[in-house]
Design a protein around this motif. Structure first.
Motif, PDB file in Angstrom:
ATOM      1  N   ALA A   1       2.588  13.283   2.549  1.00 47.95           N
ATOM      2  CA  ALA A   1       3.555  13.958   1.674  1.00 47.95           C
ATOM      3  C   ALA A   1       2.978  14.157   0.287  1.00 47.95           C
ATOM      4  CB  ALA A   1       4.852  13.140   1.573  1.00 47.95           C
ATOM      5  N   ILE A   2       3.597  15.064  -0.447  1.00 45.69           N
ATOM      6  CA  ILE A   2       3.285  15.294  -1.851  1.00 45.69           C
ATOM      7  C   ILE A   2       4.557  15.075  -2.658  1.00 45.69           C
ATOM      8  CG2 ILE A   2       2.645  17.035  -3.588  1.00 45.69           C
ATOM      9  CD1 ILE A   2       1.056  18.458  -1.388  1.00 45.69           C
ATOM     10  N   ASN A   3       4.425  14.371  -3.776  1.00 47.77           N
ATOM     11  CA  ASN A   3       5.498  14.339  -4.771  1.00 47.77           C
ATOM     12  C   ASN A   3       5.117  15.373  -5.830  1.00 47.77           C
ATOM     13  OD1 ASN A   3       7.261  13.922  -6.872  1.00 47.77           O
ATOM     14  ND2 ASN A   3       7.061  11.706  -6.929  1.00 47.77           N
ATOM     15  N   PRO A   4       5.857  16.500  -5.905  1.00 44.15           N
ATOM     16  CA  PRO A   4       5.488  17.573  -6.825  1.00 44.15           C
ATOM     17  C   PRO A   4       6.009  17.364  -8.238  1.00 44.15           C
ATOM     18  CG  PRO A   4       7.430  18.227  -5.614  1.00 44.15           C
ATOM     19  CD  PRO A   4       7.057  16.843  -5.108  1.00 44.15           C
ATOM     20  N   GLY A   5       6.499  16.159  -8.524  1.00 43.15           N
ATOM     21  CA  GLY A   5       7.276  15.967  -9.744  1.00 43.15           C
ATOM     22  C   GLY A   5       6.534  15.501 -10.971  1.00 43.15           C
ATOM     23  N   ASN A   6       5.202  15.281 -10.913  1.00 44.87           N
ATOM     24  CA  ASN A   6       4.485  14.777 -12.084  1.00 44.87           C
ATOM     25  C   ASN A   6       4.637  15.747 -13.251  1.00 44.87           C
ATOM     26  OD1 ASN A   6       2.640  12.792 -13.276  1.00 44.87           O
ATOM     27  ND2 ASN A   6       1.162  14.466 -13.303  1.00 44.87           N
TER      28      ASN A   6
ATOM     29  N   LEU B   1       1.546  10.362  14.197  1.00 45.50           N
ATOM     30  CA  LEU B   1       1.964  11.177  13.049  1.00 45.50           C
ATOM     31  C   LEU B   1       1.903  12.664  13.377  1.00 45.50           C
ATOM     32  CD1 LEU B   1       0.280   9.295  10.075  1.00 45.50           C
ATOM     33  CD2 LEU B   1       2.733   9.606  10.417  1.00 45.50           C
ATOM     34  N   ALA B   2       0.856  13.074  14.096  1.00 44.18           N
ATOM     35  CA  ALA B   2       0.738  14.483  14.484  1.00 44.18           C
ATOM     36  C   ALA B   2       1.958  14.914  15.302  1.00 44.18           C
ATOM     37  CB  ALA B   2      -0.554  14.699  15.272  1.00 44.18           C
ATOM     38  N   GLU B   3       2.377  14.050  16.228  1.00 41.81           N
ATOM     39  CA  GLU B   3       3.549  14.364  17.050  1.00 41.81           C
ATOM     40  C   GLU B   3       4.821  14.367  16.217  1.00 41.81           C
ATOM     41  OE1 GLU B   3       4.025  12.208  20.634  1.00 41.81           O
ATOM     42  OE2 GLU B   3       1.928  12.423  21.266  1.00 41.81           O
ATOM     43  N   ILE B   4       4.934  13.409  15.317  1.00 37.29           N
ATOM     44  CA  ILE B   4       6.130  13.313  14.463  1.00 37.29           C
ATOM     45  C   ILE B   4       6.296  14.577  13.626  1.00 37.29           C
ATOM     46  CG2 ILE B   4       7.062  12.117  12.433  1.00 37.29           C
ATOM     47  CD1 ILE B   4       5.832   9.515  13.679  1.00 37.29           C
ATOM     48  N   PHE B   5       5.210  15.034  13.022  1.00 37.47           N
ATOM     49  CA  PHE B   5       5.298  16.231  12.187  1.00 37.47           C
ATOM     50  C   PHE B   5       5.457  17.498  13.024  1.00 37.47           C
ATOM     51  CE2 PHE B   5       3.968  13.377   8.871  1.00 37.47           C
ATOM     52  CZ  PHE B   5       4.502  13.923   7.707  1.00 37.47           C
TER      53      PHE B   5
ATOM     54  N   PHE C   1      13.110  15.092  -2.038  1.00 44.52           N
ATOM     55  CA  PHE C   1      12.276  15.876  -2.936  1.00 44.52           C
ATOM     56  C   PHE C   1      10.788  15.550  -2.794  1.00 44.52           C
ATOM     57  CE2 PHE C   1      10.887  17.892  -6.955  1.00 44.52           C
ATOM     58  CZ  PHE C   1      11.504  19.107  -6.782  1.00 44.52           C
ATOM     59  N   PHE C   2      10.370  15.336  -1.546  1.00 43.52           N
ATOM     60  CA  PHE C   2       8.950  15.281  -1.211  1.00 43.52           C
ATOM     61  C   PHE C   2       8.585  16.552  -0.457  1.00 43.52           C
ATOM     62  CE2 PHE C   2       9.999  10.653  -1.210  1.00 43.52           C
ATOM     63  CZ  PHE C   2       9.147  10.272  -2.240  1.00 43.52           C
ATOM     64  N   ILE C   3       7.343  16.984  -0.603  1.00 40.74           N
ATOM     65  CA  ILE C   3       6.842  18.128   0.145  1.00 40.74           C
ATOM     66  C   ILE C   3       6.051  17.600   1.343  1.00 40.74           C
ATOM     67  CG2 ILE C   3       5.445  20.227   0.064  1.00 40.74           C
ATOM     68  CD1 ILE C   3       7.937  20.213  -1.793  1.00 40.74           C
ATOM     69  N   PRO C   4       6.484  17.897   2.567  1.00 42.44           N
ATOM     70  CA  PRO C   4       5.748  17.417   3.748  1.00 42.44           C
ATOM     71  C   PRO C   4       4.302  17.893   3.703  1.00 42.44           C
ATOM     72  CG  PRO C   4       7.882  18.338   4.371  1.00 42.44           C
ATOM     73  CD  PRO C   4       7.684  18.680   2.927  1.00 42.44           C
ATOM     74  N   ASN C   5       3.370  16.999   4.072  1.00 40.40           N
ATOM     75  CA  ASN C   5       1.954  17.349   3.919  1.00 40.40           C
ATOM     76  C   ASN C   5       1.106  16.503   4.840  1.00 40.40           C
ATOM     77  OD1 ASN C   5      -0.359  18.597   2.606  1.00 40.40           O
ATOM     78  ND2 ASN C   5      -0.683  16.656   1.561  1.00 40.40           N
ATOM     79  N   TYR C   6       1.235  16.750   6.150  1.00 35.28           N
ATOM     80  CA  TYR C   6       0.411  16.002   7.096  1.00 35.28           C
ATOM     81  C   TYR C   6      -0.960  16.653   7.238  1.00 35.28           C
ATOM     82  CZ  TYR C   6      -1.674  14.430  11.427  1.00 35.28           C
ATOM     83  OH  TYR C   6      -2.571  13.960  12.352  1.00 35.28           O
TER      84      TYR C   6
END
Length: 349
Positions: free
Chosen positions: A120-125, A299-303, A316-321
């Motif tokens: 994931a990415i937190n885009p909030g910095n 994780l690949a299957e989960i995403f 407010f996370f951006i999915p990023n596998y």
């Protein structure tokens, strides 16, 4: 169709064959796994993101995974001691930024641990100023430094908080060599410490985040705690994946106005500085590779299934596998990019 005993046995056997790969991998995993994180807070973004991932992995693999908020130093120690695979770690870019900045307790994660998949990415910095600040933009801040005004920036040294500060100094240096000396650090601790530095008039600018500071941007400007965003470091392509409504009273379009290219903090003559805070796995480098492969495959299957992305975006996370192989290449390149930013500004200090 008539269901005979033979037909039913064949169906059960086929189902077992479909489930076999993951089940076989799961058998190599410990029944109980500790997920240490590089934060001591159970209310921060690292814990929140890790809990979402741990729950999904536990369900997929049929094991128990407990998130343990022990802080970076203790997390790295725990990971380094455990070759059995009963301890895994999730952290973010500070794992290598701390090493680049020479912070005690931060070894080179690419040399001392096995870097795993991103999740994931937190885009909030972000960076903020008081609501009544004379600085309306990053352009104003860089112009003030060029004019000889001392601009105090509250950061927590040695990681995600400091990399944007380094970029500010680098941008000032590109604009007017020598003016970077007027961008000065006020070294603090947690987000509450940085906020307090602003309220005590010890800092003109603070590092913060959309999640932690957006509420203060909605206060009446006359309120002594009111703030304004001046810069969000995330790539525009990352922010564009956020919900259109944004967060609180700040829409996605509002956020994009504080990010590149609308808000420019140059890293070179032809590019702006951007920074996505990415979360990824770290493993003991001597762990059984099959355990890492099992986690990566799960994780690949989960995403692929898509449910985890919904939960991440709600927080407010951006999915990023990215798979382990892709993540290692990506994060190595990212580390080298920010290493150059740090070296460029340090060479002029």
């Amino acid at each position: 169709m008539k269901f005979t005993r033979r037909t039913l046995l064949a169906a059960v056997s086929a189902a077992a064959m479909v489930a076999a790969p993951l089940a076989a991998e799961a058998q190599n995993l410990p029944r109980n796994m500790r997920m240490v994180i590089g934060s001591k807070s159970t209310g921060g973004d690292t814990y929140q993101n890790s809990a979402i991932v741990a729950e999904a992995l536990s369900e997929k693999l049929g094991i128990n995974i407990k998130v343990d908020a022990v802080g970076a130093s203790e997390a790295f120690k725990a990971l380094g001691r455990d070759k059995r695979g009963t301890t895994i770690m999730i952290f973010h870019d500070q794992s290598y930024l701390g090493n680049l900045y020479g912070v005690s307790g931060y070894d080179d994660p690419f040399a001392n641990y096995a870097v795993g998949p991103t999740v994931a990415i937190n885009p909030g910095n972000a960076y903020l100023v008081p609501a009544d600040s004379p600085y309306q933009s990053m352009e104003d801040i860089l112009a003030a430094a060029e004019a000889g005004t001392r601009v105090r920036v509250a950061i927590q040294p040695g990681g995600v908080s400091e990399i944007g500060f380094s970029a500010m100094k680098n941008a000032a240096k590109l604009r007017a060599p020598g003016s970077e000396e007027n961008i000065v650090a006020v070294n603090t601790g947690s987000q509450s410490d940085k906020n307090q530095a602003m309220w005590d008039d010890l800092a003109d600018v603070i590092n913060g985040s959309i999640q932690a500071n957006e509420q203060f941007t909605q206060l009446d400007p006359s309120d002594e705690k009111a703030m304004r965003f001046v810069w969000i470091t995330a790539r525009p392509a990352t922010l564009e994946q956020a919900p259109e409504a944004g967060m609180g009273g700040t829409t996605r379009d509002d956020m994009l106005s504080f990010a590149s290219p609308e808000t420019s903090v140059p890293v070179s003559d032809s590019a702006d500085f951007t920074f996505d805070k990415e979360f990824f796995f770290l493993f003991n480098k001597d762990m059984d590779p099959e355990v890492i492969d099992a986690i990566d495959g799960a994780l690949a299957e989960i995403f692929e299934e898509g449910k985890i992305q919904e939960r991440q975006k709600e927080a407010f996370f951006i999915p990023n596998y990215l798979s382990t192989e892709d993540a290692q290449a990506h994060l190595n390149e990212k580390r080298d990019t920010y290493k150059k930013v740090i070296e460029d500004i340090s060479s002029g200090s």
